[in-house]
Design a protein around this motif. Structure first.
Motif, mmCIF file in Angstrom:
data_model
loop_
_atom_site.group_PDB
_atom_site.id
_atom_site.type_symbol
_atom_site.label_atom_id
_atom_site.label_comp_id
_atom_site.label_asym_id
_atom_site.label_seq_id
_atom_site.Cartn_x
_atom_site.Cartn_y
_atom_site.Cartn_z
ATOM 1 N N PRO A 137 0.826 -1.216 0.000
ATOM 2 C CA PRO A 137 0.000 0.000 0.000
ATOM 3 C C PRO A 137 0.860 1.266 0.000
ATOM 4 C CG PRO A 137 -0.593 -1.459 1.818
ATOM 5 C CD PRO A 137 0.619 -2.025 1.186
ATOM 6 N N GLU A 138 0.277 2.338 -0.474
ATOM 7 C CA GLU A 138 0.967 3.632 -0.546
ATOM 8 C C GLU A 138 1.343 4.174 0.836
ATOM 9 O OE1 GLU A 138 2.126 5.363 -3.176
ATOM 10 O OE2 GLU A 138 1.516 3.637 -4.373
ATOM 11 N N SER A 139 0.741 3.672 1.878
ATOM 12 C CA SER A 139 1.049 4.152 3.229
ATOM 13 C C SER A 139 2.493 3.836 3.623
ATOM 14 C CB SER A 139 0.074 3.556 4.247
ATOM 15 O OG SER A 139 0.153 2.140 4.225
ATOM 16 N N PHE A 140 3.169 2.942 2.898
ATOM 17 C CA PHE A 140 4.562 2.609 3.184
ATOM 18 C C PHE A 140 5.548 3.463 2.384
ATOM 19 C CE2 PHE A 140 2.498 -1.416 4.409
ATOM 20 C CZ PHE A 140 2.974 -1.501 5.701
ATOM 21 N N ALA A 141 5.054 4.379 1.585
ATOM 22 C CA ALA A 141 5.934 5.212 0.749
ATOM 23 C C ALA A 141 6.890 6.023 1.619
ATOM 24 C CB ALA A 141 5.097 6.137 -0.126
ATOM 25 N N GLY A 142 8.158 6.038 1.231
ATOM 26 C CA GLY A 142 9.177 6.803 1.926
ATOM 27 C C GLY A 142 9.786 6.089 3.128
ATOM 28 N N GLN A 143 9.324 4.914 3.451
ATOM 29 C CA GLN A 143 9.865 4.171 4.584
ATOM 30 C C GLN A 143 10.871 3.135 4.100
ATOM 31 O OE1 GLN A 143 7.010 2.591 7.374
ATOM 32 N NE2 GLN A 143 5.452 4.044 6.716
ATOM 33 N N HIS A 144 11.826 2.829 4.967
ATOM 34 C CA HIS A 144 12.775 1.752 4.655
ATOM 35 C C HIS A 144 12.089 0.422 4.950
ATOM 36 C CE1 HIS A 144 16.380 -0.585 4.240
ATOM 37 N NE2 HIS A 144 16.168 -1.099 5.461
ATOM 38 N N ILE A 145 11.935 -0.388 3.902
ATOM 39 C CA ILE A 145 11.224 -1.664 4.032
ATOM 40 C C ILE A 145 12.193 -2.791 3.724
ATOM 41 C CG2 ILE A 145 9.350 -3.077 3.122
ATOM 42 C CD1 ILE A 145 7.943 -0.420 2.428
ATOM 43 N N SER A 146 12.233 -3.771 4.615
ATOM 44 C CA SER A 146 13.042 -4.966 4.378
ATOM 45 C C SER A 146 12.211 -6.189 4.735
ATOM 46 C CB SER A 146 14.322 -4.931 5.212
ATOM 47 O OG SER A 146 13.993 -4.950 6.595
ATOM 48 N N VAL A 189 4.512 -13.202 2.692
ATOM 49 C CA VAL A 189 5.353 -12.007 2.685
ATOM 50 C C VAL A 189 5.516 -11.524 4.116
ATOM 51 C CG1 VAL A 189 5.654 -9.680 1.763
ATOM 52 C CG2 VAL A 189 4.470 -11.413 0.392
ATOM 53 N N ASN A 190 6.759 -11.539 4.606
ATOM 54 C CA ASN A 190 7.126 -11.003 5.919
ATOM 55 C C ASN A 190 7.974 -9.775 5.668
ATOM 56 O OD1 ASN A 190 6.239 -12.899 8.040
ATOM 57 N ND2 ASN A 190 7.488 -14.345 6.868
ATOM 58 N N PHE A 191 7.606 -8.646 6.250
ATOM 59 C CA PHE A 191 8.437 -7.458 6.064
ATOM 60 C C PHE A 191 8.318 -6.542 7.270
ATOM 61 C CE2 PHE A 191 4.319 -6.463 4.329
ATOM 62 C CZ PHE A 191 4.102 -5.132 4.622
ATOM 63 N N SER A 192 9.269 -5.641 7.354
ATOM 64 C CA SER A 192 9.258 -4.658 8.437
ATOM 65 C C SER A 192 9.446 -3.276 7.842
ATOM 66 C CB SER A 192 10.353 -4.952 9.466
ATOM 67 O OG SER A 192 11.619 -4.877 8.855
ATOM 68 N N ALA A 193 8.763 -2.341 8.456
ATOM 69 C CA ALA A 193 8.865 -0.925 8.089
ATOM 70 C C ALA A 193 9.001 -0.163 9.392
ATOM 71 C CB ALA A 193 7.644 -0.474 7.304
ATOM 72 N N GLY A 194 10.164 0.422 9.594
ATOM 73 C CA GLY A 194 10.428 1.078 10.869
ATOM 74 C C GLY A 194 10.574 0.033 11.957
ATOM 75 N N GLU A 195 9.843 0.192 13.039
ATOM 76 C CA GLU A 195 9.906 -0.735 14.164
ATOM 77 C C GLU A 195 8.866 -1.847 14.083
ATOM 78 O OE1 GLU A 195 12.181 -0.615 16.740
ATOM 79 O OE2 GLU A 195 13.133 0.938 15.514
ATOM 80 N N GLU A 196 7.918 -1.733 13.182
ATOM 81 C CA GLU A 196 6.807 -2.673 13.104
ATOM 82 C C GLU A 196 7.070 -3.773 12.082
ATOM 83 O OE1 GLU A 196 4.227 -2.683 15.104
ATOM 84 O OE2 GLU A 196 4.769 -0.819 16.091
ATOM 85 N N THR A 197 6.539 -4.959 12.359
ATOM 86 C CA THR A 197 6.628 -6.078 11.423
ATOM 87 C C THR A 197 5.237 -6.387 10.873
ATOM 88 O OG1 THR A 197 6.395 -7.658 13.237
ATOM 89 C CG2 THR A 197 8.638 -7.122 12.520
ATOM 90 N N TYR A 198 5.209 -6.872 9.632
ATOM 91 C CA TYR A 198 3.951 -7.121 8.937
ATOM 92 C C TYR A 198 4.021 -8.485 8.256
ATOM 93 C CZ TYR A 198 3.556 -2.105 9.582
ATOM 94 O OH TYR A 198 3.511 -0.861 10.131
ATOM 95 N N TYR A 199 2.828 -9.051 7.997
ATOM 96 C CA TYR A 199 2.754 -10.366 7.360
ATOM 97 C C TYR A 199 1.470 -10.473 6.557
ATOM 98 C CZ TYR A 199 2.225 -15.407 6.826
ATOM 99 O OH TYR A 199 2.061 -16.665 6.313
ATOM 100 N N THR A 200 1.585 -11.079 5.391
ATOM 101 C CA THR A 200 0.406 -11.423 4.607
ATOM 102 C C THR A 200 0.678 -12.711 3.854
ATOM 103 O OG1 THR A 200 -1.278 -10.612 3.090
ATOM 104 C CG2 THR A 200 1.006 -10.107 2.545
ATOM 105 N N GLU A 201 -0.393 -13.384 3.488
ATOM 106 C CA GLU A 201 -0.273 -14.682 2.810
ATOM 107 C C GLU A 201 -1.391 -14.793 1.779
ATOM 108 O OE1 GLU A 201 -1.308 -19.089 4.268
ATOM 109 O OE2 GLU A 201 0.390 -18.197 5.308
ATOM 110 N N GLU A 202 -1.053 -15.376 0.643
ATOM 111 C CA GLU A 202 -2.036 -15.602 -0.425
ATOM 112 C C GLU A 202 -1.777 -16.958 -1.053
ATOM 113 O OE1 GLU A 202 -5.327 -14.582 -2.490
ATOM 114 O OE2 GLU A 202 -4.333 -13.119 -1.206
#
Length: 154
Positions: free
Chosen positions: A84-93, A136-149
């Motif tokens: 999503p566009e809400s992650f724009a400008g953040q370092h994502i790994s 998909v496991n990823f982190s943006a800033g201090e938070e971690t995120y996960y989704t599966e399809e």
């Protein structure tokens, strides 16, 4: 003097042969069952079960910021990931895990390398046809995120 003629019958031999054949049939299926490869879904299943609450929290965070789109493009032999566009400008790994439920030896993992438009193409040409789960496991800033399809490669 009376002589009795003894007649020869095959019934006892037929019954014994039937019992032996039945026992062989059962032994064959027991051996087949013992040689069947039975794998758990993953090697560290029990450790993953303990960390399940963290997983639930990650999925909740991901839904709160907007769903990650995972689309299979059969004409391009690729999977398109779109954050999503809400992650724009953040370092994502992070990482993309291609999970094959029927055979864990086919599982693959690729690093998450997003373009400027927060998307990534994952090639599927070398993957076996059939059912796959894209995790998909990823982190943006201090938070971690996960989704599966779940996708079906054709």
């Amino acid at each position: 003097m009376t002589t009795q003629s003894k007649s020869f019958t095959l019934w006892p031999y037929a019954i014994i042969a039937a019992i032996v054949l039945f026992m062989g049939y059962i032994i064959f299926f027991v051996v087949q069952a013992m040689n069947q490869d039975v794998d758990l879904v993953s090697k560290d299943y029990y450790e993953q079960e303990i960390a399940f609450q963290d997983h639930i929290d990650m999925v909740g965070r991901t839904k709160a910021v907007g769903d990650v789109a995972i689309n299979y493009k059969p004409e391009n032999h690729a999977i398109l990931l779109q954050l999503p566009e809400s992650f724009a400008g953040q370092h994502i790994s992070g990482r993309v895990n291609l999970f094959r439920p029927s055979d864990d030896r086919l599982d693959q993992e690729v690093p998450l390398q997003l373009g400027r438009d927060l998307s990534q193409l994952v090639e599927t040409e070398k993957l076996e046809k059939g059912l796959w789960k894209v995790r998909v496991n990823f982190s943006a800033g201090e938070e971690t995120y996960y989704t599966e399809e779940t996708i079906q490669l054709k």
